[in-house]
Design a protein around this motif. Structure first.
Motif, PDB file in Angstrom:
ATOM      1  N   TRP A 236     -39.686  26.662   1.965  1.00 47.85           N
ATOM      2  CA  TRP A 236     -40.942  26.318   2.625  1.00 47.85           C
ATOM      3  C   TRP A 236     -41.159  24.804   2.529  1.00 47.85           C
ATOM      4  O   TRP A 236     -40.749  24.172   1.557  1.00 47.85           O
ATOM      5  CB  TRP A 236     -42.117  27.058   1.987  1.00 47.85           C
ATOM      6  CG  TRP A 236     -41.958  28.543   2.093  1.00 47.85           C
ATOM      7  CD1 TRP A 236     -41.171  29.350   1.312  1.00 47.85           C
ATOM      8  CD2 TRP A 236     -42.539  29.387   3.075  1.00 47.85           C
ATOM      9  NE1 TRP A 236     -41.241  30.652   1.740  1.00 47.85           N
ATOM     10  CE2 TRP A 236     -42.081  30.715   2.821  1.00 47.85           C
ATOM     11  CE3 TRP A 236     -43.431  29.183   4.142  1.00 47.85           C
ATOM     12  CZ2 TRP A 236     -42.471  31.790   3.596  1.00 47.85           C
ATOM     13  CZ3 TRP A 236     -43.824  30.275   4.906  1.00 47.85           C
ATOM     14  CH2 TRP A 236     -43.342  31.562   4.635  1.00 47.85           C
TER      15      TRP A 236
ATOM     16  N   TRP B  23     -48.559  24.040   4.581  1.00 44.14           N
ATOM     17  CA  TRP B  23     -47.220  24.540   4.287  1.00 44.14           C
ATOM     18  C   TRP B  23     -46.767  25.535   5.356  1.00 44.14           C
ATOM     19  O   TRP B  23     -47.565  26.323   5.860  1.00 44.14           O
ATOM     20  CB  TRP B  23     -47.201  25.232   2.911  1.00 44.14           C
ATOM     21  CG  TRP B  23     -47.218  24.242   1.783  1.00 44.14           C
ATOM     22  CD1 TRP B  23     -48.313  23.712   1.184  1.00 44.14           C
ATOM     23  CD2 TRP B  23     -46.084  23.654   1.164  1.00 44.14           C
ATOM     24  NE1 TRP B  23     -47.943  22.814   0.218  1.00 44.14           N
ATOM     25  CE2 TRP B  23     -46.569  22.766   0.173  1.00 44.14           C
ATOM     26  CE3 TRP B  23     -44.702  23.794   1.336  1.00 44.14           C
ATOM     27  CZ2 TRP B  23     -45.730  22.005  -0.638  1.00 44.14           C
ATOM     28  CZ3 TRP B  23     -43.860  23.039   0.517  1.00 44.14           C
ATOM     29  CH2 TRP B  23     -44.369  22.165  -0.448  1.00 44.14           C
TER      30      TRP B  23
ATOM     31  N   TYR C 166     -43.727  21.221   3.457  1.00 38.20           N
ATOM     32  CA  TYR C 166     -45.084  20.666   3.682  1.00 38.20           C
ATOM     33  C   TYR C 166     -45.028  19.652   4.809  1.00 38.20           C
ATOM     34  O   TYR C 166     -44.145  18.789   4.841  1.00 38.20           O
ATOM     35  CB  TYR C 166     -45.600  19.998   2.407  1.00 38.20           C
ATOM     36  CG  TYR C 166     -46.963  19.344   2.572  1.00 38.20           C
ATOM     37  CD1 TYR C 166     -48.107  20.119   2.645  1.00 38.20           C
ATOM     38  CD2 TYR C 166     -47.082  17.962   2.658  1.00 38.20           C
ATOM     39  CE1 TYR C 166     -49.363  19.528   2.809  1.00 38.20           C
ATOM     40  CE2 TYR C 166     -48.329  17.361   2.792  1.00 38.20           C
ATOM     41  CZ  TYR C 166     -49.462  18.152   2.884  1.00 38.20           C
ATOM     42  OH  TYR C 166     -50.694  17.567   3.041  1.00 38.20           O
TER      43      TYR C 166
ATOM     44  N   ALA D 262     -48.421  16.816  -1.077  1.00 36.57           N
ATOM     45  CA  ALA D 262     -47.796  18.136  -0.999  1.00 36.57           C
ATOM     46  C   ALA D 262     -48.139  18.966  -2.236  1.00 36.57           C
ATOM     47  O   ALA D 262     -48.381  20.175  -2.142  1.00 36.57           O
ATOM     48  CB  ALA D 262     -46.285  17.990  -0.864  1.00 36.57           C
TER      49      ALA D 262
ATOM     50  N   PHE E 278     -50.096  22.462  -2.335  1.00 34.52           N
ATOM     51  CA  PHE E 278     -49.408  23.639  -2.882  1.00 34.52           C
ATOM     52  C   PHE E 278     -50.227  24.281  -4.008  1.00 34.52           C
ATOM     53  O   PHE E 278     -50.273  25.514  -4.129  1.00 34.52           O
ATOM     54  CB  PHE E 278     -48.024  23.257  -3.413  1.00 34.52           C
ATOM     55  CG  PHE E 278     -47.222  24.440  -3.874  1.00 34.52           C
ATOM     56  CD1 PHE E 278     -46.530  25.226  -2.972  1.00 34.52           C
ATOM     57  CD2 PHE E 278     -47.190  24.792  -5.221  1.00 34.52           C
ATOM     58  CE1 PHE E 278     -45.808  26.339  -3.396  1.00 34.52           C
ATOM     59  CE2 PHE E 278     -46.475  25.898  -5.653  1.00 34.52           C
ATOM     60  CZ  PHE E 278     -45.777  26.672  -4.732  1.00 34.52           C
TER      61      PHE E 278
END
Length: 370
Positions: free
Chosen positions: A360, A344, A362, A262, A266
């Protein structure tokens, strides 16, 4: 020699090369191709300057290299188990043959002695009587017994010879198996080492890319160990909110961290956002420990998941600011439109109840398809 392990030969043919770049330069690493990939699938580290989503490619290569290494190690263990089973079977057969040979020897010697005695006690008159037709029944039985004993002795000798030949064959087979296994294990060990070197180089390249993107580094000059993609799935072994520090990867935003896969996704999203808006993404919250989730839950009732059930506790969620927290702002719309390219997304529940435009998440399955 033909390679016994998938991926090892390719890794050996195409070793990775890296070149250090001064920290004040733009985000770029020396161009090179990853070991084991066809030319059309190769990923150049210098492409990070043009397209930071190559962190995803770096992660994918690290995962593949780790999987190849894991499969090769399992193959070696399986081969060792099969060889041990074969050696055990051969040893058992050799023992059975030794027991049979010993039993034959115990019977053969007395039989040979008896036959010898009968030959010594036999007289020419018996044979003369037999030839003249004057032999009585006892003479015929005695000669028949001698013939039977001689035949049995010959059969014992033949059987003993067969046992000896079989024992020698099995002994040779066992010796050949040991020699073959040693050779194969040496080859597989070398190939595993090649895969390990390949994996280490890919992870090193990934670490260099993260450092140049501004990810916090440790005293050794490397990002946290949790940034290694191989740690991502291992984080699933821990309870929600109880993921150890070693399994978390820091973000470019100080004080924030996520699960490895993740985090890498990101960071790539953050670079794309930076190019679009000129500033990095603003993060108010990322991974939360169980204690932190309990604190948020009691401070903001109705706006936080029950402790132990939040995606924040899995290292798979962030709360954003800097405009993204305002529903239908340009920043929100951009992340909504582009986030899935990096794995995401804005969960459906966050559009309605509770309404959280800043939240938000993942999706590992979505990220694995990138």
């Amino acid at each position: 020699m033909i390679s016994l392990l998938p991926g090892a030969a390719a890794a050996e043919r195409a070793p990775m090369e890296t070149r250090s770049v001064a920290t004040h330069e733009p985000v770029s690493l020396a161009a090179h191709q990853f070991a084991g990939l066809p030319a059309h699938q190769s990923v150049s580290l210098s492409e990070l300057r043009r397209d930071p989503t190559n962190l995803t490619e770096l992660r994918r290569e690290a995962e593949r290299a780790s999987k190849d290494l894991e499969n090769a190690t399992k193959a070696l263990e399986q081969r060792r188990a099969k060889i041990q089973a074969s050696q055990k079977e051969l040893t058992a057969k050799l023992r059975e043959l030794q027991v049979a040979e010993k039993a034959f020897a115990q019977v053969r010697q007395p039989l040979s002695d008896l036959v010898g005695q009968l030959y010594q006690q036999s007289t020419g008159s018996d044979l003369a009587a037999f030839l003249s037709g004057a032999a009585d029944g006892s003479t015929l039985r005695a000669m028949a017994d001698v013939s039977q004993l001689v035949a049995e002795r010959e059969q014992f000798l033949q059987d003993t010879g067969k046992l000896q030949a079989e024992r020698e064959r099995l002994a040779a087979q066992a010796q050949e198996l040991r020699a073959t296994s040693l050779l194969a294990e040496a080859q597989m060990g070398a190939e595993i080492e090649t895969l390990r070197v390949r994996s280490d180089k890919i992870v090193k390249s990934l670490s260099q890319a993260l450092v140049k993107l501004g990810v916090k580094i440790d005293k050794g000059g490397q990002p946290a160990a949790g940034c290694a993609p191989t740690k991502a799935l291992s984080a699933n072994e821990f309870a929600n909110g109880l993921i150890p520090k070693a399994y978390l990867c820091p973000l470019q935003q100080p004080g924030n961290e996520l699960r490895g896969d993740a985090a890498l996704a990101f960071i790539s999203l953050n670079e794309a956002y930076r190019r679009q808006f000129g500033t990095p993404m603003c993060v108010t919250d990322s991974y939360r420990s169980l204690a932190e989730q309990q604190s948020v839950y009691y401070r903001r009732p109705g706006f936080a998941a029950i402790p132990g059930r939040s995606n924040h506790g899995l290292g798979l969620a962030v709360d954003l600011c800097g405009g993204v927290e305002r529903f239908r702002s340009p920043q929100f719309n951009w992340v909504e439109a582009n986030g899935k390219k990096f794995g995401w997304f804005h969960p459906q529940w966050a559009y309605v109840s509770p309404f959280e435009p800043w939240h938000w998440e993942y999706d590992p399955e979505l990220g694995s398809l990138l």
